[in-house]
Design an enzyme around this catalytic site. Structure first.
Site, PDB file in Angstrom:
ATOM      1  N   ASN A   9       4.116  -1.367  -8.427  1.00 35.32           N
ATOM      2  CA  ASN A   9       2.730  -0.946  -8.669  1.00 35.32           C
ATOM      3  C   ASN A   9       2.699  -0.360 -10.069  1.00 35.32           C
ATOM      4  O   ASN A   9       3.143   0.759 -10.285  1.00 35.32           O
ATOM      5  CB  ASN A   9       2.330   0.101  -7.617  1.00 35.32           C
ATOM      6  CG  ASN A   9       0.979   0.730  -7.925  1.00 35.32           C
ATOM      7  OD1 ASN A   9       0.222   0.222  -8.757  1.00 35.32           O
ATOM      8  ND2 ASN A   9       0.679   1.824  -7.252  1.00 35.32           N
ATOM      9  N   LYS A  11       0.184   0.565 -11.794  1.00 30.71           N
ATOM     10  CA  LYS A  11      -0.902   1.530 -12.038  1.00 30.71           C
ATOM     11  C   LYS A  11      -1.585   1.184 -13.375  1.00 30.71           C
ATOM     12  O   LYS A  11      -1.693   0.012 -13.689  1.00 30.71           O
ATOM     13  CB  LYS A  11      -0.354   2.963 -11.993  1.00 30.71           C
ATOM     14  CG  LYS A  11       0.492   3.194 -10.735  1.00 30.71           C
ATOM     15  CD  LYS A  11       0.824   4.619 -10.471  1.00 30.71           C
ATOM     16  CE  LYS A  11       1.658   4.707  -9.202  1.00 30.71           C
ATOM     17  NZ  LYS A  11       1.899   6.052  -8.757  1.00 30.71           N
ATOM     18  N   HIS A  94      -4.598   2.999  -1.981  1.00 30.22           N
ATOM     19  CA  HIS A  94      -3.552   3.827  -2.589  1.00 30.22           C
ATOM     20  C   HIS A  94      -4.049   5.273  -2.660  1.00 30.22           C
ATOM     21  O   HIS A  94      -5.227   5.517  -2.887  1.00 30.22           O
ATOM     22  CB  HIS A  94      -3.219   3.302  -3.993  1.00 30.22           C
ATOM     23  CG  HIS A  94      -2.017   3.961  -4.569  1.00 30.22           C
ATOM     24  ND1 HIS A  94      -2.084   5.189  -5.185  1.00 30.22           N
ATOM     25  CD2 HIS A  94      -0.714   3.595  -4.582  1.00 30.22           C
ATOM     26  CE1 HIS A  94      -0.864   5.542  -5.562  1.00 30.22           C
ATOM     27  NE2 HIS A  94      -0.013   4.596  -5.214  1.00 30.22           N
ATOM     28  N   GLU A  96      -3.926   7.424  -4.879  1.00 25.99           N
ATOM     29  CA  GLU A  96      -4.645   7.774  -6.124  1.00 25.99           C
ATOM     30  C   GLU A  96      -6.093   7.314  -6.057  1.00 25.99           C
ATOM     31  O   GLU A  96      -6.985   7.955  -6.622  1.00 25.99           O
ATOM     32  CB  GLU A  96      -3.902   7.184  -7.335  1.00 25.99           C
ATOM     33  CG  GLU A  96      -2.627   7.968  -7.617  1.00 25.99           C
ATOM     34  CD  GLU A  96      -1.506   7.168  -8.258  1.00 25.99           C
ATOM     35  OE1 GLU A  96      -1.753   6.059  -8.769  1.00 25.99           O
ATOM     36  OE2 GLU A  96      -0.357   7.664  -8.235  1.00 25.99           O
ATOM     37  N   GLU A 166       3.335   6.045   1.975  1.00 22.72           N
ATOM     38  CA  GLU A 166       3.605   6.749   0.728  1.00 22.72           C
ATOM     39  C   GLU A 166       3.187   8.216   0.854  1.00 22.72           C
ATOM     40  O   GLU A 166       2.015   8.546   0.645  1.00 22.72           O
ATOM     41  CB  GLU A 166       2.817   6.122  -0.420  1.00 22.72           C
ATOM     42  CG  GLU A 166       3.161   4.679  -0.683  1.00 22.72           C
ATOM     43  CD  GLU A 166       2.848   4.296  -2.127  1.00 22.72           C
ATOM     44  OE1 GLU A 166       3.780   3.882  -2.824  1.00 22.72           O
ATOM     45  OE2 GLU A 166       1.700   4.433  -2.552  1.00 22.72           O
ATOM     46  N   GLY A 172       5.429   9.891  -7.825  1.00 22.05           N
ATOM     47  CA  GLY A 172       5.523  10.273  -9.230  1.00 22.05           C
ATOM     48  C   GLY A 172       6.086  11.665  -9.457  1.00 22.05           C
ATOM     49  O   GLY A 172       6.010  12.196 -10.562  1.00 22.05           O
ATOM     50  N   SER A 209       8.676   7.765  -5.455  1.00 27.72           N
ATOM     51  CA  SER A 209       9.894   8.028  -6.232  1.00 27.72           C
ATOM     52  C   SER A 209      11.093   7.176  -5.797  1.00 27.72           C
ATOM     53  O   SER A 209      12.230   7.654  -5.785  1.00 27.72           O
ATOM     54  CB  SER A 209      10.239   9.521  -6.205  1.00 27.72           C
ATOM     55  OG  SER A 209       9.174  10.279  -6.773  1.00 27.72           O
TER      56      SER A 209
HETATM   57  P1  PGA Z   1       6.264   6.279  -7.790  1.00 28.08           P
HETATM   58  O1  PGA Z   1       4.858   5.678  -7.295  1.00 28.08           O
HETATM   59  O2  PGA Z   1       7.326   5.275  -7.438  1.00 28.08           O
HETATM   60  O3  PGA Z   1       6.106   6.448  -9.280  1.00 28.08           O
HETATM   61  O4  PGA Z   1       6.460   7.574  -7.079  1.00 28.08           O
HETATM   62  C1  PGA Z   1       4.758   4.985  -6.084  1.00 28.08           C
HETATM   63  C2  PGA Z   1       3.338   4.530  -5.856  1.00 28.08           C
HETATM   64  O5  PGA Z   1       2.410   5.295  -6.176  1.00 28.08           O
HETATM   65  O6  PGA Z   1       3.095   3.423  -5.360  1.00 28.08           O
END
Ligand code: PGA
Length: 247
Positions: A9, A11, A94, A96, A166, A172, A209
């Site tokens: 992903n 983003k 997601h 976010e 998630e 992140g 992560s």
């Molecule tokens: P990350 O993000 O691996 O940077 O923690 C995962 C995601 O948001 O899909």
């Protein structure tokens, strides 16, 4: 169908020329993998990425779409717009999007249904916040989210759907859920799907992560079928190591 899937992903990262360079670098590194490899890229990278992945085993997804057919929704992108350039997957819900763009369980469900109706395969995200985790509500939150997200789907729809668990506090932040905790949460999601549809033959990924160093431990747990990878999916080298966790 339950299978191992590693999805990136990106983003809001990567310009078209960077996307092309990424695919050219990744393709030889993952060409022998039995795991399904997906990269979910920004809208403006989709066309270039799709052209570049031809003759590779890399699949391409978008990161969002609107649930309406078309109309006066300035700035939005429809399922038909994605489908007509051969996009295969789309991330829906997601955290976010839920957190910064007011997506709710209801709009997530509308998007999931519309994506499937148009022949796209949704990667449906669920996960608890730190507050919910600390209040001991993880299982309650994620089973409710998945039940609402998948409401009204047929068994055929389910076979074209991927779920990603998630935990928001792990995205992140460099904090990963322990393999046991992630497995327990995913098991609960699996049980919820089984009680709703009579089958749990579906890939459920872990995200938050994920990196080359922890991928193997997570992805070899009994209920975890791979990962949705943010930060570590931006470099072909680190992403390929995650795809090749089983090598
Ligand atoms: P990350 O993000 O691996 O940077 O923690 C995962 C995601 O948001 O899909």
């Amino acid at each position: 169908m339950r299978r191992k899937v590693i999805a990136g992903n990106w983003k809001m990262n990567m310009l078209p020329n960077e996307a092309i360079d990424f695919v050219n670098a990744l393709a030889p590194l993952v060409k022998d993998s039995k795991n399904e490899v997906i990269i979910c890229v920004p809208f403006t990278d989709l066309f270039y990425t799709l052209l570049t992945v031809q003759d590779t085993n890399i699949h391409v997804g978008a990161q969002n779409m609107h649930w309406k057919e078309n109309g006066a929704y300035t700035g939005e992108v429809s399922a038909d717009m994605l489908k007509c350039i051969n996009v295969e997957y789309v991330i829906i819900g997601h955290s976010e999007r839920r957190q910064y763009f007011n997506e709710t369980d209801e709009t997530v469900n509308l998007k999931v249904k519309q994506s499937l109706a148009k022949g796209l395969k949704p990667i449906v995200c669920v996960g608890e916040s730190l507050e919910e985790k600390e209040a001991g509500k993880t299982i309650e939150v994620i089973t409710s989210q998945i039940s609402k997200a998948l409401d009204g789907l047929t068994l055929d729809d389910l076979s074209n759907t991927i779920v990603a668990y998630e935990p928001i506090w792990a995205i992140g932040t460099g904090k990963t859920a322990t393999a046991d905790d992630a497995n327990d949460s995913i098991k609960a999601i699996r049980n919820e799907i089984k009680s709703k549809f009579g089958t749990d033959d579906i890939s459920i990924l872990y995200g938050g992560s994920v990196k080359a160093e922890n991928a193997k431990e997570l992805f070899t747990m009994s209920d975890i079928d791979g990962g949705l990878v943010g930060g570590a999916s931006l470099k072909a080298d680190s992403f390929s190591k995650i795809v090749n966790f089983d090598k």
